[in-house]
Motif scaffolding. Structure first.
Motif, PDB file in Angstrom:
ATOM      1  N   ALA A 312      49.160  43.644  56.004  1.00  0.00           N
ATOM      2  CA  ALA A 312      49.743  42.304  56.117  1.00  0.00           C
ATOM      3  C   ALA A 312      48.683  41.227  55.912  1.00  0.00           C
ATOM      4  N   LEU A 313      47.501  41.428  56.481  1.00  0.00           N
ATOM      5  CA  LEU A 313      46.406  40.474  56.297  1.00  0.00           C
ATOM      6  C   LEU A 313      45.979  40.421  54.840  1.00  0.00           C
ATOM      7  N   ARG A 314      45.909  41.582  54.204  1.00  0.00           N
ATOM      8  CA  ARG A 314      45.531  41.623  52.787  1.00  0.00           C
ATOM      9  C   ARG A 314      46.540  40.834  51.943  1.00  0.00           C
ATOM     10  N   GLU A 315      47.799  40.981  52.237  1.00  0.00           N
ATOM     11  CA  GLU A 315      48.822  40.269  51.472  1.00  0.00           C
ATOM     12  C   GLU A 315      48.632  38.762  51.558  1.00  0.00           C
ATOM     13  N   VAL A 316      48.274  38.272  52.745  1.00  0.00           N
ATOM     14  CA  VAL A 316      48.077  36.828  52.894  1.00  0.00           C
ATOM     15  C   VAL A 316      46.835  36.369  52.137  1.00  0.00           C
ATOM     16  N   ILE A 317      45.736  37.090  52.300  1.00  0.00           N
ATOM     17  CA  ILE A 317      44.498  36.634  51.659  1.00  0.00           C
ATOM     18  C   ILE A 317      44.637  36.649  50.143  1.00  0.00           C
ATOM     19  N   MET A 318      45.435  37.567  49.612  1.00  0.00           N
ATOM     20  CA  MET A 318      45.610  37.645  48.167  1.00  0.00           C
ATOM     21  C   MET A 318      46.432  36.480  47.618  1.00  0.00           C
ATOM     22  N   THR A 319      47.128  35.753  48.478  1.00  0.00           N
ATOM     23  CA  THR A 319      47.800  34.538  48.008  1.00  0.00           C
ATOM     24  C   THR A 319      46.827  33.378  47.879  1.00  0.00           C
ATOM     25  N   PHE A 320      45.647  33.499  48.488  1.00  0.00           N
ATOM     26  CA  PHE A 320      44.618  32.458  48.399  1.00  0.00           C
ATOM     27  C   PHE A 320      43.562  32.801  47.350  1.00  0.00           C
ATOM     28  N   GLU A 321      43.033  34.033  47.413  1.00  0.00           N
ATOM     29  CA  GLU A 321      42.015  34.512  46.477  1.00  0.00           C
ATOM     30  C   GLU A 321      42.151  36.022  46.328  1.00  0.00           C
ATOM     31  N   THR A 322      41.507  36.575  45.320  1.00  0.00           N
ATOM     32  CA  THR A 322      41.456  38.013  45.012  1.00  0.00           C
ATOM     33  C   THR A 322      42.837  38.600  44.742  1.00  0.00           C
ATOM     34  N   GLY A 323      43.800  37.770  44.350  1.00  0.00           N
ATOM     35  CA  GLY A 323      45.143  38.269  44.098  1.00  0.00           C
ATOM     36  C   GLY A 323      45.239  39.233  42.934  1.00  0.00           C
ATOM     37  N   ASP A 324      44.260  39.213  42.041  1.00  0.00           N
ATOM     38  CA  ASP A 324      44.265  40.117  40.891  1.00  0.00           C
ATOM     39  C   ASP A 324      43.562  41.433  41.194  1.00  0.00           C
ATOM     40  N   ARG A 325      43.081  41.607  42.403  1.00  0.00           N
ATOM     41  CA  ARG A 325      42.367  42.824  42.782  1.00  0.00           C
ATOM     42  C   ARG A 325      43.298  43.702  43.616  1.00  0.00           C
ATOM     43  N   LEU A 326      43.915  44.683  42.967  1.00  0.00           N
ATOM     44  CA  LEU A 326      44.942  45.498  43.619  1.00  0.00           C
ATOM     45  C   LEU A 326      44.361  46.725  44.313  1.00  0.00           C
ATOM     46  N   GLU A 328      42.240  49.162  46.857  1.00  0.00           N
ATOM     47  CA  GLU A 328      42.052  49.120  48.305  1.00  0.00           C
ATOM     48  C   GLU A 328      40.964  50.108  48.722  1.00  0.00           C
ATOM     49  N   GLY A 329      40.371  49.854  49.887  1.00  0.00           N
ATOM     50  CA  GLY A 329      39.415  50.793  50.459  1.00  0.00           C
ATOM     51  C   GLY A 329      38.222  51.066  49.554  1.00  0.00           C
ATOM     52  N   ASP A 330      37.842  52.333  49.488  1.00  0.00           N
ATOM     53  CA  ASP A 330      36.677  52.716  48.676  1.00  0.00           C
ATOM     54  C   ASP A 330      36.854  52.335  47.212  1.00  0.00           C
ATOM     55  N   ALA A 331      38.077  52.419  46.708  1.00  0.00           N
ATOM     56  CA  ALA A 331      38.324  52.086  45.301  1.00  0.00           C
ATOM     57  C   ALA A 331      38.000  50.625  45.023  1.00  0.00           C
ATOM     58  N   TYR A 332      38.234  49.761  46.004  1.00  0.00           N
ATOM     59  CA  TYR A 332      37.923  48.340  45.835  1.00  0.00           C
ATOM     60  C   TYR A 332      36.418  48.150  45.651  1.00  0.00           C
ATOM     61  N   HIS A 333      35.641  48.743  46.534  1.00  0.00           N
ATOM     62  CA  HIS A 333      34.184  48.563  46.474  1.00  0.00           C
ATOM     63  C   HIS A 333      33.588  49.244  45.246  1.00  0.00           C
ATOM     64  N   GLU A 334      34.174  50.348  44.823  1.00  0.00           N
ATOM     65  CA  GLU A 334      33.690  51.014  43.621  1.00  0.00           C
ATOM     66  C   GLU A 334      33.964  50.166  42.381  1.00  0.00           C
ATOM     67  N   THR A 335      35.107  49.500  42.367  1.00  0.00           N
ATOM     68  CA  THR A 335      35.501  48.722  41.194  1.00  0.00           C
ATOM     69  C   THR A 335      34.727  47.416  41.094  1.00  0.00           C
ATOM     70  N   TYR A 336      34.461  46.767  42.229  1.00  0.00           N
ATOM     71  CA  TYR A 336      33.895  45.420  42.202  1.00  0.00           C
ATOM     72  C   TYR A 336      32.465  45.369  42.729  1.00  0.00           C
ATOM     73  N   ARG A 337      31.738  46.441  42.582  1.00  0.00           N
ATOM     74  CA  ARG A 337      30.337  46.438  42.990  1.00  0.00           C
ATOM     75  C   ARG A 337      29.504  45.641  41.990  1.00  0.00           C
ATOM     76  N   ASP A 338      28.244  45.429  42.342  1.00  0.00           N
ATOM     77  CA  ASP A 338      27.368  44.616  41.491  1.00  0.00           C
ATOM     78  C   ASP A 338      27.207  45.227  40.106  1.00  0.00           C
ATOM     79  N   GLU A 339      27.007  44.368  39.127  1.00  0.00           N
ATOM     80  CA  GLU A 339      26.828  44.821  37.756  1.00  0.00           C
ATOM     81  C   GLU A 339      25.548  45.645  37.621  1.00  0.00           C
ATOM     82  N   GLY A 340      25.607  46.636  36.736  1.00  0.00           N
ATOM     83  CA  GLY A 340      24.478  47.545  36.559  1.00  0.00           C
ATOM     84  C   GLY A 340      23.202  46.846  36.148  1.00  0.00           C
ATOM     85  N   GLU A 341      23.299  45.823  35.316  1.00  0.00           N
ATOM     86  CA  GLU A 341      22.097  45.124  34.849  1.00  0.00           C
ATOM     87  C   GLU A 341      21.374  44.435  35.998  1.00  0.00           C
TER      88      GLU A 341
END
Length: 472
Positions: A312-326, A328-341
């Motif tokens: 429920a908290l995630r749903e609210v925050i996604m209406t403000f920011e990060t709404g395009d980041r679907l 969750e959990g480990d997959a979120y951090h794996e997808t949006y970690r710092d760039e390799g360079e």
């Protein structure tokens, strides 16, 4: 075709022989797949007929109770290892599939996917039922939050411009509006993440609130090791974790940084927004709950409740920011970690510093240092810390040279060495004095006079027993 030709040359077989072997493999695999496919079709038909109508918890219990029926691929793999197409391949065939990227999915992998899909479907159905009795914040709450921010924003901005000399970013007001708009369920979820308002955000409720007698308001929420660029706005609950807006140039916000005051590590490269930092903590909490839930049993009721609140908290925050980041959990951090360079080479605009935030300056450094990465280089930090704390004579020589260079128009050494000594001072009066002298000189030379003022205030109040200085 180029990969296949390369493979044939590598293992010294003809393409005709390779094609024949591949056809033979496909025939063998097809026999097993046909058997499992028939069993899977029966299971799917029973699932739709017998399981779907059940309440979610009961449906999950039925599916988890009999692997023979519901997971024929898993049973085939574990009871008949020779039925696994991968296990029947020759080394040459396995190498070929590795080169071509066509390795067949193992039956246990397919069973796990099915099991995860069943659990996910059950949890989504449970959440829909739960959500029907735990309504999200209504439109009046959001409207009231918008009105409050619009009403008080100008006064808040004036307070920080007058006392800190900084410009607050739009993102901190979105963060505040998000907090004001939360309902009881979402506030409970935020409490579960251990995130708390702290530091400069305290003044948003009362922009005119003064500090206690004799104290400088600029040290409110300022921890002992906080670099002057760091302005705390949120506490993380464990080991002194806290989050701050980062001001490289002393006026505009570069991003958000955080660190554990009571633990190792540094602040890392500043990036993102306050709400992005909250989302990251939500997903760290999600990853923890995923690990607690396990894989093979229905999720316990108390754990399910916390997962629902977090959703429920995630749903609210996604209406403000990060709404395009679907994710969750480990997959979120794996997808949006710092760039390799940046991970490999560091930020080209920042000198490496002991605190891990990096220093924005041109010039040369007395202490050999590279460009700042999102993490601290352990060996470099360890060696520099030992030099700063174990060789006062060498440090005094560095300080003298850094101040000389700063006066001559190159403040890079004064800024970086000052930040290093500030971080490593450890209550030592001489290192604190040296850090203060270097930082004030560097900030003034760089035209960052408000950071010089923050450094002065921090040095003067560094021995305060607590970091809250506002009148209550």
């Amino acid at each position: 075709m180029e990969k296949q030709t390369f493979f044939c040359e590598l293992v010294d077989v003809s393409e005709e022989d390779l094609a024949a072997e591949w056809d033979a493999y496909c025939r063998r695999a097809s026999l097993v797949d046909e058997q499992v496919s028939r069993l899977r079709s029966v299971a799917l038909a029973r699932f739709d007929r017998e399981v779907v109508p059940l309440p979610p918890a009961a449906a999950a219990a039925v599916v988890y109770s009999d692997d023979d029926i519901w997971f024929p691929g898993f049973v085939a793999e574990n009871r008949k290892p020779t039925d696994d197409p991968w296990s029947e391949l020759t080394p040459e065939e396995k190498l070929e599939q590795a080169i071509l990227g066509t390795r067949p999915a193992g039956r246990s992998e397919l069973a796990d996917e099915r099991r995860c899909a069943a659990r996910g479907a059950a949890e989504r159905r449970d959440y829909a039922i739960w959500r029907s009795t735990h309504r999200p914040p209504d439109s009046t709450a959001l409207s009231a939050a918008e009105s409050r921010v619009a009403r008080d924003r100008a006064a808040i901005e004036r307070r920080f411009a007058d006392d800190w000399g900084i410009e607050l970013p739009d993102s901190i007001f979105r963060y505040w509006q998000f907090l004001l708009s939360l309902g009881p369920v979402e506030r409970g979820a935020l409490h579960d993440t251990e995130l708390r308002l702290y530091g400069i955000i305290d003044l948003f409720d009362d922009p005119a609130c003064p500090p206690r007698e004799g104290l400088d308001v600029r040290v409110h929420g300022r921890y002992h090791r906080d670099p002057p660029e760091f302005l705390t706005f949120m506490h993380g609950g464990t080991d002194g974790l806290h989050f701050g807006l980062w001001y490289d140039d002393g006026r505009t916000c570069t991003g958000v940084a955080s660190y554990y005051n009571n633990d190792g590590g540094g602040v890392g490269l500043p990036s993102g927004t306050a709400l992005a930092a909250v989302r990251e903590q939500i997903e760290w909490r999600q990853a923890h709950l995923d690990s607690e839930a396990g894989e093979n049993e229905p999720i316990a009721a108390n754990l399910a409740e916390e997962r629902f609140r977090l959703r429920a908290l995630r749903e609210v925050i996604m209406t403000f920011e990060t709404g395009d980041r679907l994710e969750e959990g480990d997959a979120y951090h794996e997808t949006y970690r710092d760039e390799g360079e940046v991970l490999e080479d560091g930020d080209p605009s920042r000198f490496e510093t002991l605190d891990g935030g990096g220093a924005l300056a041109d010039g040369e450094s007395i202490v050999p240092r590279g460009r700042q990465r999102p993490y601290n280089r352990y060996d470099w930090c360890t060696n520099l810390h030992e030099q700063l704390t174990g060789d006062p004579g060498a440090v005094a020589t560095w300080v003298t040279e850094a101040l000389r260079r700063c006066a001559a128009g190159d403040p890079a050494s004064a800024l970086t060495l000052g930040r290093d000594l500030h971080w490593a001072s450890g209550g030592d009066a001489e290192r604190e004095r040296q850090a203060h002298e270097l930082l004030v000189a560097a900030y003034r030379a760089l035209g960052r006079h408000n950071l010089a003022g923050i450094a002065y205030a921090h040095h003067r109040h560094r021995d305060l027993p607590q970091v809250g200085v506002l009148r209550t």
